[in-house]
Structures are given as structure tokens and as C-alpha cells.
Enzyme design. Structure first.
Site, PDB file in Angstrom:
ATOM      1  N   LYS B 221       0.848  -1.195   0.000  1.00 44.05           N
ATOM      2  CA  LYS B 221       0.000   0.000   0.000  1.00 44.05           C
ATOM      3  C   LYS B 221       0.879   1.238   0.000  1.00 44.05           C
ATOM      4  O   LYS B 221       1.840   1.316   0.782  1.00 44.05           O
ATOM      5  CB  LYS B 221      -0.893  -0.002   1.243  1.00 44.05           C
ATOM      6  CG  LYS B 221      -1.882  -1.153   1.275  1.00 44.05           C
ATOM      7  CD  LYS B 221      -3.034  -0.946   0.305  1.00 44.05           C
ATOM      8  CE  LYS B 221      -4.003  -2.126   0.351  1.00 44.05           C
ATOM      9  NZ  LYS B 221      -5.164  -1.933  -0.526  1.00 44.05           N
ATOM     10  N   ASP B 249      -0.288  -0.105  -4.581  1.00 46.49           N
ATOM     11  CA  ASP B 249      -1.720   0.202  -4.533  1.00 46.49           C
ATOM     12  C   ASP B 249      -1.937   1.511  -3.785  1.00 46.49           C
ATOM     13  O   ASP B 249      -1.629   1.614  -2.602  1.00 46.49           O
ATOM     14  CB  ASP B 249      -2.436  -0.947  -3.801  1.00 46.49           C
ATOM     15  CG  ASP B 249      -3.943  -0.762  -3.725  1.00 46.49           C
ATOM     16  OD1 ASP B 249      -4.444   0.276  -4.202  1.00 46.49           O
ATOM     17  OD2 ASP B 249      -4.621  -1.660  -3.187  1.00 46.49           O
ATOM     18  N   GLU B 275      -2.086   0.279  -8.645  1.00 43.45           N
ATOM     19  CA  GLU B 275      -3.515   0.007  -8.501  1.00 43.45           C
ATOM     20  C   GLU B 275      -4.236   1.247  -7.988  1.00 43.45           C
ATOM     21  O   GLU B 275      -3.730   1.938  -7.106  1.00 43.45           O
ATOM     22  CB  GLU B 275      -3.662  -1.157  -7.509  1.00 43.45           C
ATOM     23  CG  GLU B 275      -5.083  -1.605  -7.273  1.00 43.45           C
ATOM     24  CD  GLU B 275      -5.119  -2.914  -6.468  1.00 43.45           C
ATOM     25  OE1 GLU B 275      -4.166  -3.715  -6.574  1.00 43.45           O
ATOM     26  OE2 GLU B 275      -6.094  -3.112  -5.721  1.00 43.45           O
ATOM     27  N   GLU B 304     -11.896  -2.567  -8.114  1.00 46.30           N
ATOM     28  CA  GLU B 304     -12.615  -2.930  -6.893  1.00 46.30           C
ATOM     29  C   GLU B 304     -13.726  -1.938  -6.563  1.00 46.30           C
ATOM     30  O   GLU B 304     -14.660  -2.265  -5.857  1.00 46.30           O
ATOM     31  CB  GLU B 304     -11.660  -3.079  -5.700  1.00 46.30           C
ATOM     32  CG  GLU B 304     -11.080  -1.783  -5.187  1.00 46.30           C
ATOM     33  CD  GLU B 304     -10.062  -1.992  -4.065  1.00 46.30           C
ATOM     34  OE1 GLU B 304      -8.958  -2.486  -4.364  1.00 46.30           O
ATOM     35  OE2 GLU B 304     -10.359  -1.670  -2.910  1.00 46.30           O
ATOM     36  N   ASP B 327     -14.523  -7.643  -8.777  1.00 44.77           N
ATOM     37  CA  ASP B 327     -14.841  -7.798  -7.355  1.00 44.77           C
ATOM     38  C   ASP B 327     -16.171  -8.533  -7.277  1.00 44.77           C
ATOM     39  O   ASP B 327     -17.075  -8.273  -8.072  1.00 44.77           O
ATOM     40  CB  ASP B 327     -14.926  -6.423  -6.709  1.00 44.77           C
ATOM     41  CG  ASP B 327     -15.236  -6.500  -5.236  1.00 44.77           C
ATOM     42  OD1 ASP B 327     -14.295  -6.362  -4.440  1.00 44.77           O
ATOM     43  OD2 ASP B 327     -16.408  -6.698  -4.859  1.00 44.77           O
ATOM     44  N   HIS B 354      -9.852  -8.598  -7.342  1.00 45.88           N
ATOM     45  CA  HIS B 354      -9.693  -7.998  -6.020  1.00 45.88           C
ATOM     46  C   HIS B 354     -10.285  -8.955  -4.992  1.00 45.88           C
ATOM     47  O   HIS B 354     -11.352  -9.526  -5.200  1.00 45.88           O
ATOM     48  CB  HIS B 354     -10.455  -6.672  -5.972  1.00 45.88           C
ATOM     49  CG  HIS B 354     -10.575  -6.098  -4.597  1.00 45.88           C
ATOM     50  ND1 HIS B 354     -11.774  -6.032  -3.902  1.00 45.88           N
ATOM     51  CD2 HIS B 354      -9.640  -5.578  -3.766  1.00 45.88           C
ATOM     52  CE1 HIS B 354     -11.560  -5.462  -2.723  1.00 45.88           C
ATOM     53  NE2 HIS B 354     -10.280  -5.188  -2.613  1.00 45.88           N
TER      54      HIS B 354
END
Lengths: 441, 441
Positions: B221, B249, B275, B304, B327, B354
Site C-alpha cells: 500500500k 496500490d 492500482e 474494486e 470484485d 480484487h
């Protein structure tokens, strides 16, 4: 007045049984019961309240009510000053709560709920300043207006500096335009004559009445049956003559190729625009349709279900619309609509607001007056939708004169409803709904 | 079994206090309490129930619960046969109710609620057939699969015939691929090592554990602080070596230009993809970012929070993503995901689902197995997200072996929760939440 603290926020589910007479019917919403999630904000000053709403069409209003309740904890306990002195921050707080944003973000139910609350906050602010909302906006320092806008995700299309420049440039002549509006009002068009569920006889009668009242711009619902559409458009064009304006509205009925073919077959009636030809999310689809219809002189209009500034940004970037239809309840209230009208100004695309429903005319007239006086400075190809339903339930209903919206004069955002109307139409326990259930039995 | 009628639908608000330990934290969701709106469908056969859910991150789950209740009247009273024999029609009914569509359409709360209900219906169908969902799909006649999909608004990108052709073509070798999956499983990557709220020490420990367990693909992240990101990505790249795969992400943290600059400064760590670099609605923004990052070999992944097939269609049309992240709960369940994986196949873009949250891994593994066996027939650049949280609350939890999802064998869609877990975590009155409130006092 700004020092007053918000001590309570209530929300009620208010529905009008419009489906009984097919008012508001279109190709996708065949039986709408025009409704609102109605918000009242109370402050430490018992005289100072804020009224806001978001528009819905019946079932599901209780979900929006639930969302307003969830967001209300972010509002109650703050002073009005605290909110408006950092309105951008407050907007971000509401739209980007670390947990609640998941179920949006900035779209659908949670965005409609945000609109209801922020509409009430803006109403409160305008009342605290003793001005109708449009006048509050028009008088506001450009730098302060800019500080109401969350520019996140739109800086590639409009920077703060560009927005500021647009506002500063539009100060030239604003006094003259304000006087003009107070004298003449803002031009409107009517959608009341040609809902999809109306018979040809109703159509003819309503259109003839409207012409007599001075209306010159008419919108017709289309998209269910091509032969019906050709007949109805022919009927209306014949009645209004070659010089009045006709628009058609498909309410998202078609796929992309179908839209082009269908609208082409209505070209002989010379509609100014086709509204919502396809899915409201389909930017590239609208761009394709725009390009295909340009040679026959028909523009694309959309926006009533365009859920945030990022979507409008792309519609503008992609030349996917020729008329921007802002809505007072679909996006994040005045804050987000400021961003949208400023982007429209930068891209030089006219804003023609969506209205109708319950309270949408009352609300959006303020925004379009602001757009003309303080942003676009133009009436070319611009007009605001009007539908003559349900105004009698408002304390300060719209005032139409010669097919123009006359600027509201009462302080606030014009969406305070008559308490008696609210109680009668509360769902499911108001008198009106109790009676309907009785008749159904 | 299909003759059984649905006689009841219940929905509960179930929340896990994950924010206490920063599990799941990212640049936009700093304190998520992983939650679900959990649906149980009962039928005239007491042995046959369907279980479904939609994932949320805490506050606002009650709004989704409210939406599920509003939609449930469209489900209860129908036989399973009635639904699945015209699944396209049933999907349209749920997604396009003439009144409720206004508060979407097909986005946000109402779409999440639609997913919860339809996930339960698909679970019910698979159970009625005695198969895990992926196997139900793999065994289904292509024509019947097509009849589960609503093609409205996507025919400009994928026609029914094109979809059918893709499915028929992919029959070649499907038996071999199914055997391969049963033997080896579907490749996964892990997000468990590097949540934004984790310390470097946690990062190092978790990454080292994961390497020992055989993981070769890692997601980090990023997006809150560039120096932190450089340090953390450096740390991970050093630990995993040059040949393992790294993804980053940002969870929508940036504006368009900012995204390009930030990601460029992480290029030395050779992430496969960035992402959610910006707003999930910003197709044109993602297209710009994709183009800017292509020369440095970094792809764009998103999905997502991409709320329906029309958005995915445009992302594909605009070359705005290089990895499609379906998703299982954001869009309209299996029905809409079928449309999305078929469009991805047509545009030749890999699907990398996701997952994580609560139950997302359990659900989405079925879809990606189907994609490999019956649609894409490829594993190139493909992998499914995995997060090792909260699986213990499911009756048929995921089974990871050598960093691969092993195909589920129990009938259904794998999202039945343990009743004890549901009761303990029900919000606000379950034992877990009562205890937290006690400690807070």
C-alpha cells in the site's frame, strides 16, 4: 448568526402518489411517486433552521433516509461558522469518511444523502445572512467561493487558479445582469406537456395551454416506441410551429448504436437536443452519439444522473455532451455544482439545469441565476427546466412569469416545505398514504 | 431442487473490529472495520438455503442492509427455477426497478445490495445442483451462460454473438485446464504483508514469513507519504529479490498528474502495476496515466470500486487499465461479472480479481477459476489477490496451497458464515461490540 451551533438534524420520508396519474412517467421510470428525503437542521437559535432535501421517485427513499441519519453525526455539534469557514474541508469530511466512502464513493445513495444535508446547510447559511441563496453566492468573494470547492480529481481539467480567473473575469457586468434577472427572470422550458404516459389528447391540450401562457420551449419524452415518438413529436412540432424550440428525452433507454438510429429518425422534427440517450455512466458512448448527431444538428444533453464532478469532468473532456444538465440533489449540493458550472464555463458548454420532481425547480433556480450573473455571463442556448407539479407544498414556491424563473427573494434555498404537506405525505404513515392503502383494500 | 420456492430472505449487519490493529488500512481507508451485509435465503425445502454477502468497511453497513430489505420483495415468493430460467430478466428486475433505480442506477449502495442478494441466489443454485459455483459455471451450456447476462449498454463493445463465440472457442482444452486447477490451484498474490498502518518491523516480519510459505507476489500500500513509500518499497524489493513480483496500490489517493509523478518515483522498484492511482470513476484519467507509465513498464490496475459493466466497458475501450480487477460484491454478482470477464477476454486484458475483506476471497476464487477454465484459457500476467484475514468465520474457507487457491469442493459459493461468528459480530448488539463499548467507557 454564524456562531449558532447545529444541535439537531431530522430527516423524513415524504412521498407524493404521482404514479396514480402518470405525472413524471418516462421510458425508464414508468410509475414514479415523486418523493424526497427531507432534512431539517436545528440550531441553538430557535429562529434559525436549515431546510434541505434530496429528490427520489418512491421506493428506496427509506434507504436515503437511513444514509442521512448515518451522516448526521458529522454535522450535529458544529457551528455554522466552523462549517462555512472551511467548507471544502467539511465537504471532504462528508464525502470521504474513511468507512462510509466505501459504499459510494460520491455516488448513489450516499451522494443523494450528502446533497440533502448540504442543501440544508446552504439554506441555513443563506438564512443566517438574510439572503436568497443565489444572492449569497453572487455577493461572495471569488476566493471564498473557491474555498467551498473540493478540487480533488479535477485539477487536470480545472485548477483553482483557472476557476478563480473565471469568477474574476465574470465580475464585469455582473451588476447589469443581476438587474436584468430581477426584471426579466431566467428563461425556462416546460416538460409538463409530454410525459410518456399521457394520451395524445392530454398532450394537445397541455401544449395548447402552455403556448397560451407564453411558453416557447418544450420537451417531449421518447424512447418506448418509435412510431409513438414520431407521431407525438410531429404533433408537438406542428402545434408549436417552426420557430419554437423542441427537445427530446429518452431517459437512458437505448444502447449506443440504437440511440443514433432512433434519434436520426426524429431529426425531421428538429430537436435541439436528445437528453439521456443511453446509460448515464457511458461517457464514451455519449461521445460517440454526440459525434454521430452533430452533422444533423442535434446536441446531446445529460447530467440528472451524472453522479459527481469527476464524471462531468470527463463528459466535458470527451466532448460527450453539448448541454450540461446540473441537478441540485444528485451531486454534492452547491459545493460540487460550483465545480461543475466552472468546468462547463472553461469548456464553453452551456448549463441547462434539470428540474421538476419535488423541489428541484425551487433549488436549482438559485444555481442557474448564479451561473448567469457570476460565471457564464451568457444566455445563449441556455434555459432551465420547469415542471408545474407540487410547488404548492413549498413555503417559497417558484415564481414563473412569461416562461421565466423570477429570482427568489426570501432568504434561503427555497426548499422549506409546508409542515402540513410533510405530515400528510409522510411515508408510510401520513394521511395520504393511509387513504391509498384503504382504497387498495 | 429448482422447484423450491424462496419463502424468506434475512439480512444482518456483521462487523469485525479490524481497525483496532490497522489490518486493511490504506491511504483512503485509514480505519476500516471489515464488515458484511449477510443474506440468508430460505426455501420451501428446509435443507436448501442460499448464503450471500456484500463487503463493506464498517459505518454505513446498516444502509446496505436497508437496501437489501427494500429489494427483498422482488425475490421472495419466486421459485429458483423461475429465477434461473430467465436470469437475465431477473437481473434486470433487480437492477432496474422503475422506482429504485433512481437511487443508483447500478451503483453504490443499491448495487452492493443487489450483489449480496444475487450472490445468495447463485449460492442457492449451486447448492441445488450439488456443485461448487465454479463448477456449475464451467459445466453450463454457453447459451445458458449468455442468458444470465444483461447486455444492455454494452453491445457497442460486446455482442451476444461475440460473447458466445468466446465461450465456444474456450471449450478447447477446458478439461485439461480444469484438471490442472484441481491439481495445482490458481496462482495468488498476498496483500497481507504491507498495509499502510503497519510498521517497518511488521512489514519485514510478515514478508519474511510469506517468503518462507512460498509466496512470490506481493502488494504494498502506498500513497500517503512519498518518502515512506520509497523506503517501504525498497525494503520489500530487497527482501523478495529481483525475480519475485511487486505491485503497489494507492487506493485512489492522487490526482492524475500527481499519480504519474509519484509512481514514476517508485519505478526503480519495478512494480508490475499501480492500482487505483486516482478516482475510480476517472476513465480518462486512468487512460492518461496508463499512457504515461507504459514507457517505464508499469501497468494500471483498477476495478474494486468500478461499479458496473458500463464502467468496465469504457476502461477497456479507452485502454485505461492493463489489469481488470473484478470484485465479487461491487457489481451485480456473477451475472455482471460474466459480462466483465467476457469483455476483458475480447479486449485481451488479464483479469486479476480484487479480494480480501470478509468473504471476498471465498467468493471471487470461483469466478477466476471459471475465467481460466472457460474464458481466457491463460495464466499469463494473471493472479488472484489473497489476504489471510477472517477466513475462520466461514464454513468452507479458502484453501491456499503453495500460494495458490485450491478449487473449492463444497457445493455453493463458499460464503456461508459460521452462525456463531455472525451472532458474535452482529452490529451493534453482538458480544464483540458490546465488549468494545464496555472497554471504551
Amino acid at each position: 448568526m454564524l456562531r449558532n451551533k447545529i444541535i439537531n438534524l431530522t430527516v423524513r420520508d415524504v412521498r407524493f402518489p404521482t404514479s396514480l396519474e402518470q405525472h413524471g412517467s418516462d421510458a425508464m421510470h414508468t410509475d414514479p411517486d415523486y418523493s424526497v428525503a427531507y432534512v431539517v437542521i436545528e440550531t441553538t437559535n430557535a429562529e434559525l433552521k436549515g431546510y434541505g432535501l434530496t429528490f427520489t421517485v418512491g421506493k428506496g427513499t427509506e434507504i436515503v433516509v437511513c444514509a442521512v441519519k448515518a451522516l448526521s453525526s458529522l454535522v450535529v455539534g458544529r457551528t455554522l461558522e466552523e462549517i462555512v469557514s472551511n467548507f471544502r474541508g467539511f465537504y471532504r469530511l462528508l464525502s470521504s469518511d474513511g468507512q462510509m466512502r466505501w459504499i459510494g464513493p460520491e455516488k448513489g445513495v450516499i451522494q443523494l444523502a450528502t446533497a440533502a444535508i448540504l442543501n440544508a446547510v446552504w439554506d441555513l447559511w443563506a438564512r443566517a445572512e438574510g439572503k436568497p441563496l443565489w444572492k449569497l453566492l453572487v455577493d461572495m468573494d471569488p476566493a471564498q467561493l473557491i474555498r467551498c470547492i473540493d478540487f480533488r480529481y479535477i485539477t487536470d481539467a480545472l485548477t483553482e487558479q483557472e476557476a478563480l480567473d473565471i469568477l474574476i473575469k465574470a465580475r464585469e457586468g455582473n451588476q447589469t445582469r443581476e438587474e436584468q434577472m430581477l426584471r426579466e427572470g431566467y428563461p425556462a422550458y416546460t416538460t409538463s406537456c409530454a410525459w410518456l404516459g399521457y394520451t395524445d389528447q392530454q398532450l394537445t391540450q397541455l401544449c395548447s395551454d402552455a403556448l397560451a401562457q407564453g411558453w416557447t420551449k418544450f420537451k417531449v419524452k421518447v424512447g418506448a416506441d418509435i412510431q409513438d415518438d414520431i407521431r407525438r413529436c410531429g404533433l408537438i412540432r406542428k402545434m408549436i410551429g417552426p420557430n419554437n424550440i423542441l427537445m427530446v428525452d429518452a431517459n437512458q433507454r437505448w444502447d449506443v448504436a440504437e440511440a443514433v438510429a432512433w434519434v436520426t429518425s426524429l431529426a425531421e422534427f428538429r430537436p435541439l437536443w436528445i437528453e439521456e440517450p443511453t446509460c448515464p455512466d457511458d461517457i464514451l458512448g455519449h461521445a460517440f452519439i454526440s459525434k454521430a448527431l452533430a452533422p444533423i444538428g442535434i446536441g446531446v444533453a445529460t447530467g440528472e444522473q451524472c453522479h459527481n464532478r469527476v464524471m462531468f469532468k470527463q463528459f466535458l473532456q470527451a466532448s460527450a455532451l453539448q448541454f450540461v444538465q446540473i441537478d441540485s440533489c444528485r451531486v454534492g449540493s452547491v459545493n460540487e455544482n460550483l465545480a461543475i458550472v466552472l468546468m462547463a464555463a472553461k469548456f464553453n458548454v452551456p448549463v441547462c439545469p434539470h428540474a421538476g420532481g419535488v423541489g428541484l425547480c425551487e433549488l436549482v433556480q438559485h444555481l442557474i441565476l448564479f451561473d448567469y450573473i457570476a460565471v457564464s455571463a451568457s444566455l445563449h442556448n441556455r434555459m432551465c427546466e420547469y415542471v408545474d407539479h407540487l410547488h404548492e407544498h413549498f413555503r417559497s414556491p417558484t415564481n414563473i412569469r412569461n416562461a421565466c424563473y423570477m429570482p427568489p427573494t426570501d432568504p434561503g434555498f427555497s426548499c422549506e416545505m409546508l409542515e402540513e404537506s410533510v405530515q400528510k405525505h409522510q411515508f408510510p404513515d401520513g394521511e395520504v398514504w393511509k387513504n391509498i392503502r384503504k382504497q387498495d383494500k
